[in-house]
Design a protein around this motif. Structure first.
Motif, mmCIF file in Angstrom:
data_model
loop_
_atom_site.group_PDB
_atom_site.id
_atom_site.type_symbol
_atom_site.label_atom_id
_atom_site.label_comp_id
_atom_site.label_asym_id
_atom_site.label_seq_id
_atom_site.Cartn_x
_atom_site.Cartn_y
_atom_site.Cartn_z
ATOM 1 N N ARG A 131 -56.989 14.529 -45.000
ATOM 2 C CA ARG A 131 -57.849 13.624 -44.409
ATOM 3 C C ARG A 131 -58.830 12.784 -45.293
ATOM 4 O O ARG A 131 -59.268 11.765 -45.100
ATOM 5 C CB ARG A 131 -58.855 14.388 -43.409
ATOM 6 N N ARG A 132 -59.525 13.683 -46.238
ATOM 7 C CA ARG A 132 -60.312 13.220 -47.024
ATOM 8 C C ARG A 132 -59.316 12.250 -48.155
ATOM 9 O O ARG A 132 -59.990 11.191 -48.383
ATOM 10 C CB ARG A 132 -61.075 14.207 -48.019
ATOM 11 N N GLU A 133 -58.285 12.565 -48.559
ATOM 12 C CA GLU A 133 -57.511 11.657 -49.219
ATOM 13 C C GLU A 133 -57.247 10.337 -48.419
ATOM 14 O O GLU A 133 -57.217 9.188 -49.243
ATOM 15 C CB GLU A 133 -56.195 12.234 -49.682
ATOM 16 N N ARG A 134 -56.949 10.558 -47.110
ATOM 17 C CA ARG A 134 -56.931 9.127 -46.417
ATOM 18 C C ARG A 134 -57.990 8.300 -46.253
ATOM 19 O O ARG A 134 -57.857 7.169 -46.359
ATOM 20 C CB ARG A 134 -56.251 9.570 -44.966
ATOM 21 N N THR A 135 -59.012 9.212 -46.329
ATOM 22 C CA THR A 135 -60.581 8.491 -45.978
ATOM 23 C C THR A 135 -60.744 7.626 -47.570
ATOM 24 O O THR A 135 -61.149 6.543 -47.489
ATOM 25 C CB THR A 135 -61.466 9.235 -45.877
ATOM 26 N N THR A 136 -60.372 8.452 -48.650
ATOM 27 C CA THR A 136 -60.748 7.611 -49.940
ATOM 28 C C THR A 136 -59.802 6.471 -49.936
ATOM 29 O O THR A 136 -60.153 5.341 -50.481
ATOM 30 C CB THR A 136 -60.246 8.859 -51.000
ATOM 31 N N LEU A 137 -58.509 6.789 -49.551
ATOM 32 C CA LEU A 137 -57.418 5.608 -49.660
ATOM 33 C C LEU A 137 -57.943 4.206 -48.752
ATOM 34 O O LEU A 137 -57.976 3.238 -49.193
ATOM 35 C CB LEU A 137 -56.210 5.931 -49.264
ATOM 36 N N ALA A 138 -58.286 4.741 -47.656
ATOM 37 C CA ALA A 138 -58.841 3.573 -46.760
ATOM 38 C C ALA A 138 -59.932 3.049 -47.331
ATOM 39 O O ALA A 138 -60.187 1.690 -47.292
ATOM 40 C CB ALA A 138 -58.974 4.182 -45.525
ATOM 41 N N ARG A 139 -61.042 3.609 -47.977
ATOM 42 C CA ARG A 139 -62.024 3.024 -48.466
ATOM 43 C C ARG A 139 -61.593 2.094 -49.665
ATOM 44 O O ARG A 139 -62.107 1.089 -49.716
ATOM 45 C CB ARG A 139 -63.084 4.079 -48.952
ATOM 46 N N ARG A 140 -60.720 2.684 -50.306
ATOM 47 C CA ARG A 140 -60.216 1.620 -51.667
ATOM 48 C C ARG A 140 -59.516 0.507 -51.110
ATOM 49 O O ARG A 140 -59.791 -0.729 -51.627
ATOM 50 C CB ARG A 140 -59.258 2.459 -52.281
ATOM 51 N N TRP A 141 -58.789 0.699 -50.040
ATOM 52 C CA TRP A 141 -58.182 -0.478 -49.418
ATOM 53 C C TRP A 141 -59.135 -1.446 -48.860
ATOM 54 O O TRP A 141 -58.922 -2.592 -48.952
ATOM 55 C CB TRP A 141 -57.141 -0.075 -48.276
ATOM 56 N N GLY A 142 -60.153 -0.903 -48.307
ATOM 57 C CA GLY A 142 -61.144 -1.718 -47.764
ATOM 58 C C GLY A 142 -61.862 -2.388 -48.584
ATOM 59 O O GLY A 142 -62.183 -3.601 -48.396
ATOM 60 N N ILE A 143 -62.083 -1.930 -49.687
ATOM 61 C CA ILE A 143 -62.874 -2.561 -51.020
ATOM 62 C C ILE A 143 -62.019 -3.494 -51.353
ATOM 63 O O ILE A 143 -62.387 -4.669 -51.613
ATOM 64 C CB ILE A 143 -63.371 -1.441 -51.816
ATOM 65 N N GLY A 144 -60.774 -3.465 -51.583
ATOM 66 C CA GLY A 144 -59.802 -4.454 -52.110
ATOM 67 C C GLY A 144 -59.497 -5.554 -51.145
ATOM 68 O O GLY A 144 -59.555 -6.814 -51.651
ATOM 69 N N LEU A 145 -59.525 -5.171 -50.075
ATOM 70 C CA LEU A 145 -59.484 -6.409 -48.906
ATOM 71 C C LEU A 145 -60.768 -7.184 -48.790
ATOM 72 O O LEU A 145 -60.860 -8.394 -48.574
ATOM 73 C CB LEU A 145 -59.150 -5.604 -47.428
ATOM 74 N N LEU A 146 -61.972 -6.499 -48.808
ATOM 75 C CA LEU A 146 -63.129 -7.199 -48.936
ATOM 76 C C LEU A 146 -63.139 -8.143 -50.206
ATOM 77 O O LEU A 146 -63.897 -9.374 -49.898
ATOM 78 C CB LEU A 146 -64.240 -6.278 -48.889
ATOM 79 N N ALA A 147 -62.739 -7.733 -51.247
ATOM 80 C CA ALA A 147 -62.544 -8.486 -52.460
ATOM 81 C C ALA A 147 -61.740 -9.777 -52.301
ATOM 82 O O ALA A 147 -62.342 -10.785 -52.661
ATOM 83 C CB ALA A 147 -62.188 -7.672 -53.858
ATOM 84 N N VAL A 148 -60.560 -9.479 -51.839
ATOM 85 C CA VAL A 148 -59.726 -10.485 -51.472
ATOM 86 C C VAL A 148 -60.441 -11.690 -50.394
ATOM 87 O O VAL A 148 -60.261 -12.649 -50.662
ATOM 88 C CB VAL A 148 -58.293 -10.121 -50.892
#
Length: 218
Positions: free
Chosen positions: A26-43
């Motif tokens: 779950r924590r790995e998924r949360t970390t991955l989702a956070r990274r994807w969110g940051i990347g999407l926000l940057a885009v």
């Protein structure tokens, strides 16, 4: 051969990961989702900046276009005003030309008609004319250039021999040519008949007074 004995470490607690596997995932998924969110926000931020930049460029281009259109309108207005000035100057030049032509072709009409009437036989009157003045003098000999041309009208109460009258008119100073055109008769005042003679007439430029020639050409 000397044998080594593994060292035994004492005094340290063993480290055991007691976190359940599901929590780790779950924590790995949360970390991955956070990274994807940051990347999407940057885009999204990059897209917003690009759109904003494009909008600013378009706005600046529209402002330049509006300024150019305003300048074009002003230039067209100035050209229109210059066209009116040009037309006014052209009209002025034409009027000056007409004025000059009228001044250089000035002549004494009363003196001319007095001479013509004086050359006619008794009972014949000069009653009308349709004469047009000629151009400005172009040579030094005014007798060779046309000063007046048109028709004369004579009237008499009785028929006359037109040939002697024509010969007499040809002797008037300034006359170049006099020729009969037609003879008609008409009743006036009941039974009174009047005879009308139309003559073709040409005069030279010796009739020009020259009083305004210097002013016209000055």
């Amino acid at each position: 051969m000397k044998r080594t004995t593994p060292a035994i470490v004492t005094g340290a607690l063993p480290r055991v990961n007691l976190m359940p596997r599901a929590e780790i995932e779950r924590r790995e998924r949360t970390t991955l989702a956070r990274r994807w969110g940051i990347g999407l926000l940057a885009v999204v931020l990059v897209v917003i900046l690009a759109v904003t930049g494009a909008f600013l460029l378009k706005w600046a281009a529209q402002q330049r276009l509006a300024a150019d259109q305003l300048r074009t309108t002003q230039l067209l207005t100035e050209l229109a005003s210059l066209s009116e000035v040009s037309q006014a100057l052209q009209l002025r030049a034409e009027l000056n030309g007409f004025r000059a032509d009228a001044m250089v072709s000035d002549l004494s009409w009363s003196e001319l008609f007095a001479d013509l009437a004086g050359a006619l036989p008794g009972g014949v009157a000069l009653t009308g004319f349709d004469l047009t003045t000629g151009a400005a003098p172009a040579t030094e000999d005014p007798a060779t250039e046309v000063g007046l041309a048109g028709t004369l009208e004579l009237r008499s109460a009785t028929p006359i021999d037109i040939a002697p009258a024509v010969r007499a008119l040809r002797q008037v100073p300034g006359v170049t040519e006099i020729d009969p055109l037609e003879v008609t008769s008409q009743l006036e005042g009941g039974e009174q008949r009047t005879y009308v003679y139309r003559l073709d007439a040409t005069f030279d430029q010796t009739l020009y007074s020259g009083d305004f020639a210097e002013e016209a050409t000055g």
